[in-house]
Scaffold this motif. Structure first.
Motif, PDB file in Angstrom:
ATOM      1  N   ILE A  35       0.840  -1.194   0.000  1.00  0.00           N
ATOM      2  CA  ILE A  35       0.000   0.000   0.000  1.00  0.00           C
ATOM      3  C   ILE A  35       0.875   1.243   0.000  1.00  0.00           C
ATOM      4  N   GLN A  36       0.682   2.111  -0.983  1.00  0.00           N
ATOM      5  CA  GLN A  36       1.418   3.369  -1.080  1.00  0.00           C
ATOM      6  C   GLN A  36       0.439   4.532  -0.930  1.00  0.00           C
ATOM      7  N   ILE A  37       0.716   5.427   0.020  1.00  0.00           N
ATOM      8  CA  ILE A  37      -0.138   6.590   0.257  1.00  0.00           C
ATOM      9  C   ILE A  37       0.629   7.856  -0.107  1.00  0.00           C
ATOM     10  N   ILE A  38       0.024   8.681  -0.968  1.00  0.00           N
ATOM     11  CA  ILE A  38       0.668   9.907  -1.445  1.00  0.00           C
ATOM     12  C   ILE A  38      -0.244  11.094  -1.147  1.00  0.00           C
ATOM     13  N   THR A  39       0.310  12.120  -0.491  1.00  0.00           N
ATOM     14  CA  THR A  39      -0.498  13.301  -0.152  1.00  0.00           C
ATOM     15  C   THR A  39       0.045  14.590  -0.760  1.00  0.00           C
ATOM     16  N   GLU A  40       1.253  14.535  -1.328  1.00  0.00           N
ATOM     17  CA  GLU A  40       1.878  15.751  -1.868  1.00  0.00           C
ATOM     18  C   GLU A  40       1.937  15.681  -3.391  1.00  0.00           C
ATOM     19  N   SER A  41       1.560  16.776  -4.047  1.00  0.00           N
ATOM     20  CA  SER A  41       1.538  16.803  -5.507  1.00  0.00           C
ATOM     21  C   SER A  41       2.935  16.630  -6.093  1.00  0.00           C
ATOM     22  N   GLU A  42       3.956  17.200  -5.425  1.00  0.00           N
ATOM     23  CA  GLU A  42       5.325  17.085  -5.926  1.00  0.00           C
ATOM     24  C   GLU A  42       5.794  15.626  -5.896  1.00  0.00           C
ATOM     25  N   TYR A  43       5.468  14.945  -4.793  1.00  0.00           N
ATOM     26  CA  TYR A  43       5.841  13.537  -4.684  1.00  0.00           C
ATOM     27  C   TYR A  43       5.070  12.701  -5.700  1.00  0.00           C
ATOM     28  N   LEU A  44       3.788  13.054  -5.920  1.00  0.00           N
ATOM     29  CA  LEU A  44       2.977  12.347  -6.915  1.00  0.00           C
ATOM     30  C   LEU A  44       3.614  12.460  -8.294  1.00  0.00           C
ATOM     31  N   GLU A  45       4.080  13.670  -8.629  1.00  0.00           N
ATOM     32  CA  GLU A  45       4.713  13.891  -9.934  1.00  0.00           C
ATOM     33  C   GLU A  45       5.970  13.041 -10.076  1.00  0.00           C
ATOM     34  N   ASN A  46       6.800  13.007  -9.013  1.00  0.00           N
ATOM     35  CA  ASN A  46       8.018  12.197  -9.062  1.00  0.00           C
ATOM     36  C   ASN A  46       7.694  10.714  -9.143  1.00  0.00           C
ATOM     37  N   TYR A  47       6.662  10.299  -8.419  1.00  0.00           N
ATOM     38  CA  TYR A  47       6.271   8.888  -8.386  1.00  0.00           C
ATOM     39  C   TYR A  47       5.868   8.400  -9.770  1.00  0.00           C
ATOM     40  N   PHE A  48       5.100   9.221 -10.501  1.00  0.00           N
ATOM     41  CA  PHE A  48       4.616   8.798 -11.813  1.00  0.00           C
ATOM     42  C   PHE A  48       5.544   9.182 -12.959  1.00  0.00           C
ATOM     43  N   ARG A  49       6.743   9.642 -12.631  1.00  0.00           N
ATOM     44  CA  ARG A  49       7.746   9.835 -13.681  1.00  0.00           C
ATOM     45  C   ARG A  49       8.228   8.483 -14.196  1.00  0.00           C
ATOM     46  N   ILE A  50       8.055   7.475 -13.366  1.00  0.00           N
ATOM     47  CA  ILE A  50       8.493   6.117 -13.682  1.00  0.00           C
ATOM     48  C   ILE A  50       7.270   5.263 -13.975  1.00  0.00           C
ATOM     49  N   HIS A  51       7.370   4.377 -14.941  1.00  0.00           N
ATOM     50  CA  HIS A  51       6.232   3.520 -15.297  1.00  0.00           C
ATOM     51  C   HIS A  51       5.789   2.695 -14.096  1.00  0.00           C
ATOM     52  N   ARG A  52       4.474   2.667 -13.839  1.00  0.00           N
ATOM     53  CA  ARG A  52       3.930   1.964 -12.684  1.00  0.00           C
ATOM     54  C   ARG A  52       2.921   0.889 -13.088  1.00  0.00           C
ATOM     55  N   ASP A  53       2.957  -0.229 -12.379  1.00  0.00           N
ATOM     56  CA  ASP A  53       1.953  -1.280 -12.485  1.00  0.00           C
ATOM     57  C   ASP A  53       1.154  -1.258 -11.188  1.00  0.00           C
ATOM     58  N   ILE A  54      -0.134  -0.902 -11.265  1.00  0.00           N
ATOM     59  CA  ILE A  54      -0.962  -0.717 -10.073  1.00  0.00           C
ATOM     60  C   ILE A  54      -2.260  -1.507 -10.240  1.00  0.00           C
ATOM     61  N   ASP A  55      -2.653  -2.222  -9.197  1.00  0.00           N
ATOM     62  CA  ASP A  55      -3.912  -2.966  -9.240  1.00  0.00           C
ATOM     63  C   ASP A  55      -5.104  -2.056  -8.942  1.00  0.00           C
ATOM     64  N   VAL A  56      -4.989  -1.254  -7.883  1.00  0.00           N
ATOM     65  CA  VAL A  56      -6.088  -0.373  -7.497  1.00  0.00           C
ATOM     66  C   VAL A  56      -5.529   1.010  -7.175  1.00  0.00           C
ATOM     67  N   LEU A  57      -6.106   2.023  -7.806  1.00  0.00           N
ATOM     68  CA  LEU A  57      -5.717   3.406  -7.547  1.00  0.00           C
ATOM     69  C   LEU A  57      -6.941   4.198  -7.103  1.00  0.00           C
ATOM     70  N   LEU A  58      -6.865   4.746  -5.898  1.00  0.00           N
ATOM     71  CA  LEU A  58      -7.867   5.700  -5.434  1.00  0.00           C
ATOM     72  C   LEU A  58      -7.209   7.068  -5.479  1.00  0.00           C
ATOM     73  N   ILE A  59      -7.747   7.963  -6.284  1.00  0.00           N
ATOM     74  CA  ILE A  59      -7.068   9.224  -6.524  1.00  0.00           C
ATOM     75  C   ILE A  59      -8.030  10.401  -6.449  1.00  0.00           C
ATOM     76  N   ALA A  60      -7.586  11.463  -5.798  1.00  0.00           N
ATOM     77  CA  ALA A  60      -8.401  12.668  -5.686  1.00  0.00           C
ATOM     78  C   ALA A  60      -8.604  13.298  -7.056  1.00  0.00           C
ATOM     79  N   LYS A  61      -9.761  13.932  -7.247  1.00  0.00           N
ATOM     80  CA  LYS A  61     -10.083  14.557  -8.521  1.00  0.00           C
ATOM     81  C   LYS A  61      -8.999  15.524  -8.965  1.00  0.00           C
ATOM     82  N   GLU A  62      -8.439  16.298  -8.010  1.00  0.00           N
ATOM     83  CA  GLU A  62      -7.420  17.280  -8.368  1.00  0.00           C
ATOM     84  C   GLU A  62      -6.101  16.649  -8.785  1.00  0.00           C
ATOM     85  N   PHE A  63      -5.891  15.360  -8.467  1.00  0.00           N
ATOM     86  CA  PHE A  63      -4.681  14.648  -8.875  1.00  0.00           C
ATOM     87  C   PHE A  63      -4.892  13.838 -10.157  1.00  0.00           C
ATOM     88  N   TYR A  64      -6.149  13.665 -10.542  1.00  0.00           N
ATOM     89  CA  TYR A  64      -6.486  12.812 -11.685  1.00  0.00           C
ATOM     90  C   TYR A  64      -6.122  13.515 -12.999  1.00  0.00           C
TER      91      TYR A  64
END
Length: 350
Positions: A35-64
């Protein structure tokens, strides 16, 4: 997905909202999923700079956003603060109202994990077309202090990036001298030093937060020397091993120190290529000759010897062992335009 273990990612800036169901989430799913929990937009941007394989993503509208289409995500639920969602919107059926009963959210995760193999929200990437990850390590080393190791490390990284390669620079000398040649004055979070002493599953996320993406991609240097932070060669070796295992970079360039003891030998042992820097000076040449005589201390696929021609007392090297030479440069931007770095980059890539 490796070993049938699932990956759940929660991305929402509302920390209090996450806290309301975080404990239940962990208790319910930690045995079967990471389980990975992300609350900061900057960290979210860095996290998705790399290709990800995710089973379930719950994401806030402002991050979508459409950037998620670049990743392999099986099930997505958008957490929306608005009471009214446009029913004609393309993703209307994937919204859940924030602060609805947490049981609805947990049920969605549970149902999604159970529906393995169903059509994903976004079209899944063809895994067969993905190139096999294989990270190569390039060590830039010299037994001579002040020979230009940091300048060469950064200039080569710039040239390889210009050629389309994914390159990470890692400072391995005590003062991480390469920091003088990058445009940012940021330093790595001291907390990362503590995590590097004993690498765990969470260490990699801290590493990602401390990677600087500029003209050169690098792990930010620490403000204090590595020795003061308790980071030894064994920790650096483990760090490089972890980066290789993740395979998020095609090449890792190590800016080494100038000693040749157990510390350097340990790091050189993990390198695929070594760039050895010398100078056309009598003392420097004797040091390099001694290193050549003890070449069994360094076992690599390929070694390149290059010379810093600027520092010279008129003594010239045997050209048979020399890949090339570079002139005086004050910045890596100037150095990277030298034909030597173009030839060097092409030879490594090929």
């Amino acid at each position: 997905m490796e070993n049938n273990r699932k990956y759940i990612v929660i991305a929402d800036p509302d920390i209090e909202y996450i806290k309301s169901y975080e404990e239940d989430l962990i208790l319910k799913f930690e045995s079967q999923a990471s389980i990975q929990i992300i609350t900061e937009s900057e960290y979210l941007e860095n996290y998705f700079r790399i290709h990800r394989d995710i089973d379930v993503l719950l994401i806030a509208k402002e991050f979508y956003g459409d950037y998620l289409k670049e990743h392999n995500i099986s099930h997505i639920m958008i957490v929306n603060a608005k009471k009214n969602v446009d029913p004609d919107a393309e993703d209307a059926d994937r919204h859940i109202l924030r602060y609805r009963p947490k049981s609805e959210l947990l049920d969605f995760i549970e149902d999604s994990l159970a529906r393995e193999g169903e059509t994903a929200v976004f079209e899944e990437l063809d895994e067969a077309e993905e190139p096999e990850k294989s990270t190569k390590v390039i060590a830039v080393y010299s037994p001579i202090g002040g020979s230009g190791k940091s300048l060469v490390s950064v200039a080569l990284a710039k040239k390889m990036k210009k050629l389309g390669e994914s390159v990470l620079v890692l400072g391995c000398d005590d003062f991480q001298s390469f920091g003088a040649f990058i445009e940012t004055r940021e330093n790595a979070d001291p907390e990362l030093a503590l995590m590097l002493r004993e690498i765990t599953e969470g260490t990699y996320w801290s590493i990602l937060k401390n990677i600087y993406h500029g003209e050169v991609t690098c792990l930010l240097p620490f403000e204090k020397p590595l020795s003061e932070l308790g980071i030894k060669s064994s920790q650096m070796y483990d760090l490089i091993t972890l980066l290789k295992q993740k395979g998020d970079f095609s090449y890792i360039i190590l800016d080494m120190g100038n000693t040749l003891g157990k510390t350097s030998q340990m790091l050189l042992s993990i390198a695929d290529h070594v760039i050895l820097i010398t100078e056309p000076k009598k003392i420097s040449c004797r040091m390099i000759e001694k290193l050549y005589y003890n070449m069994d201390l360094i076992s690599v696929d390929k070694m390149y010897t290059i010379s810093n021609q600027y520092r010279t007392d008129g003594f010239h090297l045997d050209s048979d062992n020399l890949f090339g030479a570079f002139a005086k440069y004050d910045t890596p931007e100037e150095a990277m335009e030298d034909p030597l770095f173009y030839r060097l980059a092409l030879d490594i890539i090929s």
